[in-house]
Enzyme design. Structure first.
Site, PDB file in Angstrom:
ATOM      1  N   PRO A 155       0.908  -1.245  -0.040  1.00 26.25           N
ATOM      2  CA  PRO A 155      -0.076   0.086  -0.014  1.00 26.25           C
ATOM      3  C   PRO A 155       0.904   1.237   0.115  1.00 26.25           C
ATOM      4  O   PRO A 155       1.829   1.325   0.648  1.00 26.25           O
ATOM      5  CB  PRO A 155      -0.798  -0.019   1.418  1.00 26.25           C
ATOM      6  CG  PRO A 155      -0.656  -1.441   1.831  1.00 26.25           C
ATOM      7  CD  PRO A 155       0.864  -2.079   1.217  1.00 26.25           C
ATOM      8  N   GLU A 156       0.380   2.143  -0.786  1.00 23.78           N
ATOM      9  CA  GLU A 156       0.920   3.541  -0.736  1.00 23.78           C
ATOM     10  C   GLU A 156       0.568   4.500   0.199  1.00 23.78           C
ATOM     11  O   GLU A 156      -0.438   4.285   0.859  1.00 23.78           O
ATOM     12  CB  GLU A 156       1.215   4.119  -1.975  1.00 23.78           C
ATOM     13  CG  GLU A 156       2.056   2.797  -2.937  1.00 23.78           C
ATOM     14  CD  GLU A 156       2.392   3.475  -4.399  1.00 23.78           C
ATOM     15  OE1 GLU A 156       3.059   4.633  -4.500  1.00 23.78           O
ATOM     16  OE2 GLU A 156       2.614   2.599  -5.149  1.00 23.78           O
ATOM     17  N   LYS A 202       3.954   5.495   5.336  1.00 25.01           N
ATOM     18  CA  LYS A 202       3.196   4.298   5.408  1.00 25.01           C
ATOM     19  C   LYS A 202       2.812   3.474   6.970  1.00 25.01           C
ATOM     20  O   LYS A 202       2.532   2.548   7.171  1.00 25.01           O
ATOM     21  CB  LYS A 202       4.181   3.213   4.702  1.00 25.01           C
ATOM     22  CG  LYS A 202       4.331   3.601   3.272  1.00 25.01           C
ATOM     23  CD  LYS A 202       5.117   2.654   2.362  1.00 25.01           C
ATOM     24  CE  LYS A 202       5.425   3.023   1.044  1.00 25.01           C
ATOM     25  NZ  LYS A 202       6.142   2.169   0.070  1.00 25.01           N
ATOM     26  N   ARG A 230      13.589  -3.274  -6.738  1.00 20.78           N
ATOM     27  CA  ARG A 230      12.030  -3.256  -7.244  1.00 20.78           C
ATOM     28  C   ARG A 230      11.932  -2.750  -8.797  1.00 20.78           C
ATOM     29  O   ARG A 230      12.822  -1.906  -9.023  1.00 20.78           O
ATOM     30  CB  ARG A 230      11.542  -2.093  -6.339  1.00 20.78           C
ATOM     31  CG  ARG A 230      11.281  -2.171  -4.732  1.00 20.78           C
ATOM     32  CD  ARG A 230      10.580  -3.217  -4.109  1.00 20.78           C
ATOM     33  NE  ARG A 230       9.201  -2.959  -4.715  1.00 20.78           N
ATOM     34  CZ  ARG A 230       8.234  -2.384  -3.949  1.00 20.78           C
ATOM     35  NH1 ARG A 230       8.586  -1.605  -2.888  1.00 20.78           N
ATOM     36  NH2 ARG A 230       6.929  -2.068  -4.375  1.00 20.78           N
TER      37      ARG A 230
END
Ligand SMILES: [Zn+2]
Length: 271
Positions: free
Chosen positions: A2-3, A54, A254
């Site tokens: 989740p951002e 986050k 990533r």
């Protein structure tokens, strides 16, 4: 993962659902010490919920702070109270009069002292979604860094809340190659990037999803905007802006997506 927009939205929703009322706190899985927060009665009044990057912080009466980080696999589930039996993997259940929120699979769910929360916050860069965010430190660090801007945007100690999707999209929208060293991003570009991130993250909080393409939601209801239509380069083979090829590669473990026609590579010369 989740951002930032998901986390801020959760803070807002959970406040609306549970604030100001006694909340029953339990850990069906047993891996969170609910009793330390809720005492032997098993409940405590929720005062507010705050998000930073986050991270989520639940403030309960008695100066108890519960810190939650969803990590890669963490999820909330919201049900009407009285909710059915929780799954045995539920790390924390918050049960209010109207709503019950279950937390499953987080990286962190722990009780923090005020000092510990302060230390954690001090390690985070400015969060574009917070009203008190000051981007000065982010600008300063980037201006003298040789690290690629694509890596800096994902470094939570430099700017908090940006994840993989926003990273790919904002760099595309500003025409910046992710490999560009921070010091090679002109100051006014960097400011534009920050403002764009603020705008897109806010939109994400409202719409509960990431859509970075402009105008589309005017053409059709946003729930009919598919995932591939929502982005310019993220997860795509073809650039939505120019039709060119989108290159995907690994940057510090990533995936990053770039259209090298729209985002020309800048060589790292001296300086
Ligand atoms: Zn392109």
């Amino acid at each position: 993962m989740p951002e930032g927009h998901t986390i801020h939205r959760a803070a807002r929703d959970h406040e609306q659902d549970l604030r100001g009322q006694p909340v029953r706190i339990s850990s069906p899985q047993g891996r969170f010490d609910a009793e330390a927060v809720a005492g032997p009665e098993g409940e405590a009044r929720l005062l507010r919920v705050e998000a930073c990057g986050k991270h989520l912080f639940y403030f309960f009466e008695g100066e108890q702070i519960v810190h939650v980080h969803l990590g890669l696999f963490g999820k909330f589930k919201r049900r009407r109270s009285p909710a059915p039996e929780p799954r045995p993997t539920t790390r924390m259940r918050l049960e209010g009069a109207k709503w019950t929120i279950d937390l499953v699979g987080p990286t962190a769910c722990e009780l923090l002292t005020d000092e510990e929360m302060g230390e954690l916050m001090a390690r985070l860069g400015p969060d574009p979604l917070r009203d008190d965010a000051d981007p000065a430190a982010f600008y300063r660090y980037t201006a003298r860094s040789r690290a690629p801007i694509g890596a800096i945007l994902m470094d939570q100690s430099r700017i908090a809340g940006v994840g993989n999707v926003y990273r790919a999209e904002v760099l595309h929208l500003e025409g910046i190659h992710p490999d560009t060293p921070g010091s090679k991003v002109p100051a006014e570009k960097l400011q534009a990037l920050w403002l764009l991130i603020v705008g897109l993250l806010r939109r994400g909080v409202e719409e509960k999803r990431i859509v970075t393409t402009r105008g589309l939601t005017l053409e059709k209801p946003r729930e009919r905007v598919s995932r591939s239509e929502s982005f310019h380069v993220y997860g795509r083979k073809e650039c939505r802006s120019c039709g060119g090829e989108v290159v995907r590669y690994m940057l510090r473990a990533r995936s990053v997506y770039v259209c090298e026609a729209c985002q020309p590579r800048v060589e790292d010369g001296e300086g």
